[in-house]
Scaffold this motif. Structure first.
Motif, PDB file in Angstrom:
ATOM      1  N   LEU A  75       0.766  -1.767  -0.030  1.00 35.67           N
ATOM      2  CA  LEU A  75       0.394   0.115   0.047  1.00 35.67           C
ATOM      3  C   LEU A  75       0.635   1.386   0.014  1.00 35.67           C
ATOM      4  N   ASP A  76       1.812   1.405   0.401  1.00 39.22           N
ATOM      5  CA  ASP A  76       3.102   2.511   0.742  1.00 39.22           C
ATOM      6  C   ASP A  76       3.330   2.180  -0.844  1.00 39.22           C
ATOM      7  N   SER A  77       3.897   1.296  -1.002  1.00 40.18           N
ATOM      8  CA  SER A  77       4.362   1.975  -2.781  1.00 40.18           C
ATOM      9  C   SER A  77       3.467   2.554  -3.596  1.00 40.18           C
ATOM     10  N   LEU A  78       2.109   2.409  -3.375  1.00 38.08           N
ATOM     11  CA  LEU A  78       1.312   2.592  -4.534  1.00 38.08           C
ATOM     12  C   LEU A  78       1.098   3.891  -3.872  1.00 38.08           C
ATOM     13  N   ALA A  79       1.470   4.319  -3.193  1.00 41.19           N
ATOM     14  CA  ALA A  79       1.150   5.653  -2.726  1.00 41.19           C
ATOM     15  C   ALA A  79       1.984   6.424  -2.864  1.00 41.19           C
ATOM     16  N   MET A  80       3.189   5.898  -3.110  1.00 33.83           N
ATOM     17  CA  MET A  80       4.947   6.535  -3.570  1.00 33.83           C
ATOM     18  C   MET A  80       4.400   6.887  -4.775  1.00 33.83           C
ATOM     19  N   VAL A  81       4.113   5.613  -5.803  1.00 33.87           N
ATOM     20  CA  VAL A  81       3.803   6.079  -7.273  1.00 33.87           C
ATOM     21  C   VAL A  81       2.767   7.091  -8.042  1.00 33.87           C
ATOM     22  N   TYR A  82       2.041   7.098  -6.736  1.00 37.14           N
ATOM     23  CA  TYR A  82       0.995   7.818  -6.928  1.00 37.14           C
ATOM     24  C   TYR A  82       1.309   9.840  -7.177  1.00 37.14           C
ATOM     25  N   LEU A  83       2.407   9.515  -6.112  1.00 37.38           N
ATOM     26  CA  LEU A  83       2.583  10.534  -5.709  1.00 37.38           C
ATOM     27  C   LEU A  83       4.151  11.006  -7.357  1.00 37.38           C
ATOM     28  N   ARG A  84       4.104  10.184  -7.682  1.00 38.74           N
ATOM     29  CA  ARG A  84       5.385  10.308  -8.431  1.00 38.74           C
ATOM     30  C   ARG A  84       4.478  10.984 -10.179  1.00 38.74           C
ATOM     31  N   LEU A  85       3.250  10.114 -10.222  1.00 40.06           N
ATOM     32  CA  LEU A  85       2.266  10.616 -10.745  1.00 40.06           C
ATOM     33  C   LEU A  85       1.249  12.213 -10.953  1.00 40.06           C
ATOM     34  N   ARG A 139      -0.656  11.981  -8.901  1.00 39.78           N
ATOM     35  CA  ARG A 139      -2.225  11.782  -7.902  1.00 39.78           C
ATOM     36  C   ARG A 139      -2.154  12.149  -6.648  1.00 39.78           C
ATOM     37  N   PRO A 140      -2.418  13.052  -5.148  1.00 37.81           N
ATOM     38  CA  PRO A 140      -2.321  13.172  -4.485  1.00 37.81           C
ATOM     39  C   PRO A 140      -3.310  12.213  -3.658  1.00 37.81           C
ATOM     40  N   GLU A 141      -4.669  12.600  -3.999  1.00 39.48           N
ATOM     41  CA  GLU A 141      -5.602  12.314  -3.454  1.00 39.48           C
ATOM     42  C   GLU A 141      -5.493  10.401  -3.322  1.00 39.48           C
ATOM     43  N   ARG A 175       4.828   9.686   3.351  1.00 42.89           N
ATOM     44  CA  ARG A 175       4.095   9.267   2.314  1.00 42.89           C
ATOM     45  C   ARG A 175       2.954  10.306   2.654  1.00 42.89           C
ATOM     46  N   ARG A 176       2.290  10.208   3.435  1.00 44.93           N
ATOM     47  CA  ARG A 176       0.973  10.234   3.719  1.00 44.93           C
ATOM     48  C   ARG A 176       1.512  11.798   4.231  1.00 44.93           C
ATOM     49  N   SER A 177       2.648  11.888   4.587  1.00 45.95           N
ATOM     50  CA  SER A 177       2.470  13.990   4.517  1.00 45.95           C
ATOM     51  C   SER A 177       2.793  14.100   3.582  1.00 45.95           C
ATOM     52  N   LEU A 178       3.530  13.613   2.900  1.00 45.75           N
ATOM     53  CA  LEU A 178       3.711  14.972   1.293  1.00 45.75           C
ATOM     54  C   LEU A 178       2.213  14.939   0.392  1.00 45.75           C
ATOM     55  N   ALA A 179       1.504  13.279   0.480  1.00 47.55           N
ATOM     56  CA  ALA A 179       0.397  14.288   0.123  1.00 47.55           C
ATOM     57  C   ALA A 179      -0.179  15.291   0.948  1.00 47.55           C
ATOM     58  N   LEU A 180      -0.742  15.217   1.853  1.00 45.40           N
ATOM     59  CA  LEU A 180      -1.553  16.070   2.598  1.00 45.40           C
ATOM     60  C   LEU A 180      -1.472  17.181   2.153  1.00 45.40           C
ATOM     61  N   ARG A 181       0.588  17.987   1.994  1.00 46.19           N
ATOM     62  CA  ARG A 181       0.816  18.987   1.555  1.00 46.19           C
ATOM     63  C   ARG A 181       1.053  19.212   0.563  1.00 46.19           C
ATOM     64  N   ALA A 182       0.852  17.990  -0.581  1.00 46.08           N
ATOM     65  CA  ALA A 182       0.468  18.413  -2.220  1.00 46.08           C
ATOM     66  C   ALA A 182      -1.495  18.689  -2.271  1.00 46.08           C
ATOM     67  N   LEU A 183      -2.026  18.501  -0.846  1.00 48.41           N
ATOM     68  CA  LEU A 183      -3.148  18.560  -0.655  1.00 48.41           C
ATOM     69  C   LEU A 183      -3.624  19.818  -0.518  1.00 48.41           C
TER      70      LEU A 183
END
Length: 940
Positions: A829-839, A841-843, A871-879
């Motif tokens: 699940l964490d690896s999927l989050a990492m890929v979507y950050l690269r793409l 797609r923060p949601e 990983r989640r902190s970077l997604a939250l920051r992007a949002l």
């Protein structure tokens, strides 16, 4: 920002720092606003106060100008001064103005006085009066309202001074009250109540002549000022003094038996406050404290310091006795002897002191029933020794020190005194030797403090020795301590000795079977260097049942040789050295080895029969659990608690077992049972323990290869990537001689994972592919899922995002379909989050990272938890969810494993980036810390 207002003296305005309000009329406006704080004041009332006689035509405009100027004076707090419908209001908190604080402290003092808490009342009155900086409104031009208010404040001040001095008299502080009463009659010579207090204080403090002279001065002042004679109360007091009646007789000087306190006491504020709270409870509550701990920890020093701080709370005296329960070369005192000493101190004649213990105790309770006395019973041997010495009066307090808890005493507060922390130990060393020397070599000072076991007695001895030899460098002393064959011998100086202190406790162990078992257990704890132990461990060491082992541990605890800590018993560093010295020639090597093997085999059975056992692919098959054993943990939470409790013992066992070829196979059994648990949850301990095995034992190539795989994986968890690659290379070198396909697959997968971490993606993919084929051939789909998840990191490095997502989805489906473990799922699940950050797609990244975090929290996977939070902190920051992003990034740093500087570095860098992108100034400091850490670990 600190904001303060003051009227009890010169006008005070502090907004961060003091603000000078120089214009006289502006000061009047400010004083009126403070006096009527939080109440709207009409403009016309302000004008009347500033110009009480006749106001000019420009008065209204001038008043508004003064108010505008005050807003400027308030600076960042200008919004406190508001305007509404022609009125002005200044918002002031009760804790921001001296008049409100004065009222609050005075009310608290009166409440304490009504409750009979005289010492507390005196303290509160003092706090109230300390707020006065001069006369009320001293430098303010007053109109009608402020003039009346100032008069009221002055009268309240005088009344409070009288109440304070009266409280001192009630508390028996006669000598201390004399000075204040002289100042009061000097300021107000016509107040008979002030003269009454002064005359009483002088007489009760033993100065009869001065009391009579003060009466004559009062008579003269009243005659000259009012044309009157002293009133009936003053006259009656004068007559009582002349006649020497009981009410006018000075009291016997209360006993003050406390020894002189140590000039230096560090690291004990918490326990001193706990003692103060208990001994100053309302008189209806129990006021008995037992401070217990091992010898040399500083119980007596703490008790004496606490007692000196409480003398004003016990105005009828302080009694002290060293009961010699654990004193070197002394016999414990009998209660009847102590009671005789106490009764004499309280004024009893020899005829009033009974030689019978029961009668003496009853007389002592009678003597103390109506008094407020603090009794310090130092170094108690047992509850039986203490019980006859306890008073019955509700106003008394008792402070007891002992190596034992004295559990059978009823209604007492037990305070365990531990060693001081490292910073406090260094501070004590600096005060005793030289602050300059410690500042010159702080690391050496910390080493000395560590080698002293942070035991105050040992630190005090070393500090005193250092003071005698000012030219000796701290590093020289630290190195000598570390090299010393018997470090204990270094901790002796004149009449101070750590060994003598320990001798008392050990020598008091009882004779007979129970004492023999306790001594044997203590020796073995020293020989095996066990820092902590449970009753189950002790049972295996002694080869007895757990109940007998518990009795042995309780005996050791009662004599200060071990310390209970929850379900465990802790053995201090220096006590282990002491036990090891005693154990020489007590047990044969064979007896000791047999004891160690019994403990280890018990651990193996517990691990294999519980959730602790998480076998890795390619591990040799484990023997089934046997024996009627204490059940191990059933849940992950219980498993984490079990590991925290037992890991120190496991480490000591492995160190002992690998030292002998005859016992090293048992160490392999233990670590094999804990293999995956150690690798994923305690990687630093895993590296250390398996490293010792590889260095000292020859397990055969099959077991060696599996061990190298474990070491590689553990180093990856610690982010020691180069070490991980090296261990995986050494394991791969054994592949030609490994015929087990599961172990071959594991070696290939571990090596591929290590290569990914150093960027070698292409060769890693080849090995992942080969490992996957081997696992498929064995029908092992769980490790296939793990292989695929790790392989996705290689395709991600190569920028093949679509392929990476496809691999991860397939891995996730396999893991869920075939009962994959929670840790593997959290990684996918964490690896999927990492890929979507690269793409970008923060949601989606947030959704997968949150799922990973939840699994890690539930299962306590610390390493992956930290990574997923990053990983989640970077997604939250992007949002744009800045505060949540920063909170996650900070939590990720807090989770970093001990021994993993690279893991901490990654988390710090992530926090720095999140702060920087959020415009938070803390980013600079965090990134600077990360750069300094990077230099230490030679990280890019």
């Amino acid at each position: 920002m600190v904001v303060k207002f003051g009227l009890l003296g010169p006008l005070l305005l502090r907004v961060g720092e003091q603000v000078e309000v120089t214009a006289a009329k502006q000061r009047t406006v400010l004083a009126l606003l403070i006096a009527r704080r939080n109440i709207p004041i009409p403009l016309e009332r302000i004008v009347d106060e500033v110009w009480p006689e006749q106001s000019p035509e420009s008065a209204v405009q001038n008043a508004r100008t003064y108010i505008s100027a005050l807003r400027i004076c308030l600076g960042t707090e200008r919004d406190r001064l508001t305007t509404r419908q022609g009125s002005y209001r200044l918002t002031v908190g009760d804790d921001e103005v001296d008049t409100a604080l004065f009222e609050s402290q005075t009310a608290a003092a009166r409440s304490a006085l009504r409750a009979g808490e005289l010492s507390l009342a005196v303290d509160r009155y003092e706090a109230a009066l300390s707020l006065w900086r001069g006369d009320a409104l001293q430098d303010v031009a007053t109109g009608r309202a402020l003039s009346a208010y100032g008069t009221t404040l002055t009268e309240l001040g005088v009344k409070t001074r009288e109440e304070f001095l009266r409280a001192q008299l009630l508390a028996g502080e006669f000598s201390r009250a004399v000075g204040g009463l002289r100042r009061l009659v000097g300021d107000y010579p016509l107040r008979e109540s002030a003269w009454h207090g002064l005359i009483t204080a002088l007489h009760r403090s033993g100065d009869r002549a001065a009391a009579l002279e003060a009466f004559q001065q009062a008579r003269k002042c009243l005659a000259e000022g009012l044309g009157l004679d002293p009133g009936p109360e003053l006259t009656t007091l004068h007559n009582e003094i002349l006649k020497g009646s009981p009410t006018g007789t000075p009291r016997r000087t209360p006993p003050r038996q406390l020894p002189r306190p140590l000039s230096v006491l560090v690291g004990r504020n918490g326990v001193l406050e706990a003692i103060r709270r208990t001994l100053t409870k309302p008189s209806s509550a129990s006021r008995i404290v037992v401070v217990h701990g091992i010898g040399g920890v500083g119980k007596s020093s703490v008790a004496i310091a606490a007692a000196h701080a409480l003398t004003r709370d016990f105005p009828d005296g302080q009694l002290y006795v060293n009961l010699q329960g654990a004193s070197v070369g002394s016999t414990p005192l009998e209660p009847v002897e102590v009671l005789g000493r106490f009764m004499r101190a309280l004024g009893a004649s020899e005829q009033q002191i009974s030689p019978d213990a029961g009668e003496a105790a009853a007389s002592f309770r009678s003597q103390t029933a109506a008094r407020r006395i603090l009794i310090v019973l130092d170094d108690a041997r047992s509850a039986a020794q203490v019980l006859p010495l306890l008073p019955a009066g509700p106003g008394c307090g008792v402070l007891i020190t002992s190596r034992k808890r004295l559990d059978t005493l009823d209604g007492v507060e037990h305070l365990h005194l531990d060693t001081i922390d490292l910073d406090a130990a260094v501070d004590l060393l600096a005060v005793l030797s030289s602050r300059t020397r410690v500042d010159r070599d702080p690391e050496a000072a910390r080493d000395i403090a560590r080698l002293c076991g942070r035991l105050p007695l040992a630190v005090r001895i070393m500090g005193t020795r250092l003071a005698r030899h000012p030219a000796t460098g701290l590093r020289q002393v630290a190195d000598a301590l570390a090299r010393a064959q018997s470090r204990l011998d270094e901790f002796g100086f004149e009449d101070l000795s750590v060994v003598s202190t320990f001798d008392v406790g050990y020598g008091a162990l009882p004779k007979g079977a129970a004492g023999t078992q306790a001594r044997r257990l203590f020796w073995r704890l020293g020989r095996l260097d066990f820092a902590e132990i449970t009753s189950g461990d002790a049972a295996a060491l002694l080869d007895v049942d757990e109940l007998a082992a518990q009795r042995a541990l309780d005996l050791l605890a009662d004599h200060g040789l071990v310390e209970p800590v929850g379900p465990r018993f802790r053995v201090h560093d220096l006590l282990r050295l002491y036990a090891a010295r005693l154990a020489q020639s007590r047990d044969t090597a064979a007896e000791l080895d047999a004891a160690v093997v019994r403990v280890t085999q018990r651990y193996v059975r517990v691990v294999r029969g519980s959730v602790l056992h998480l076998p890795m692919d390619g591990d040799p098959a484990s023997e089934p659990a046997t024996g009627d054993e204490t059940p191990g943990p059933r849940t992950e939470a219980e498993a984490c608690e079990w590991m925290a409790t037992h890991l120190p013992v496991i480490s000591a066992l492995v160190r002992r077992l690998v030292a002998s070829p005859a016992t090293s196979p048992v160490a392999w059994d233990l670590l094999r049972a804990l293999n995956r648990r150690l690798c994923t949850g305690y990687p630093a301990a895993c590296v250390q323990l398996y490293g010792e095995l590889v260095a000292h034992a020859d397990p055969g190539e099959h077991q060696l290869a599996a061990t190298m795989c474990t070491l590689s994986s553990a180093n990856l968890f610690l982010r020691r990537d180069s070490d991980a690659v090296e261990w995986s290379r050494r394991a791969a070198a054994l592949l030609p001689r490994i015929d087990d396909p599961a172990l071959r697959a594991r070696i290939l997968c571990v090596q591929a994972t290590a290569l990914v971490q150093v960027g070698a993606a292409e060769p890693a993919l080849d090995r992942f592919f080969e490992a996957t084929l081997l696992y498929l051939g064995l029908g092992r789909l769980r490790p296939v899922s793990i292989c695929l998840g790790n392989a996705s990191l290689a395709t991600l490095i190569l920028g093949r995002y679509a392929e990476t997502l496809a691999i991860l989805r397939h891995s996730l489906a396999l893991s869920r379909r075939h009962g994959g473990d929670s840790q593997n799922l959290s990684c996918i699940l964490d690896s999927l989050a990492m890929v979507y950050l690269r793409l970008d797609r923060p949601e989606a990244a947030l959704r997968y990272a949150t799922a990973s975090v939840r699994r890690c929290e539930a299962a306590r996977y610390i390493f992956q938890h930290s990574v997923s939070l990053q990983r989640r902190s970077l997604a939250l920051r992007a949002l744009g969810r800045t505060s949540e992003a920063i909170a996650d990034a900070e939590a990720a740093v807090a989770l970093c494993l001990d021994g993993s500087e690279q893991m901490r570095l990654d988390a710090l860098r992530n926090l720095g980036v999140v702060l920087w992108l959020s415009g938070d100034a803390r980013a600079v400091a965090v990134l600077a810390e990360a750069d300094a850490l990077a230099e230490r670990v030679a990280a890019p």
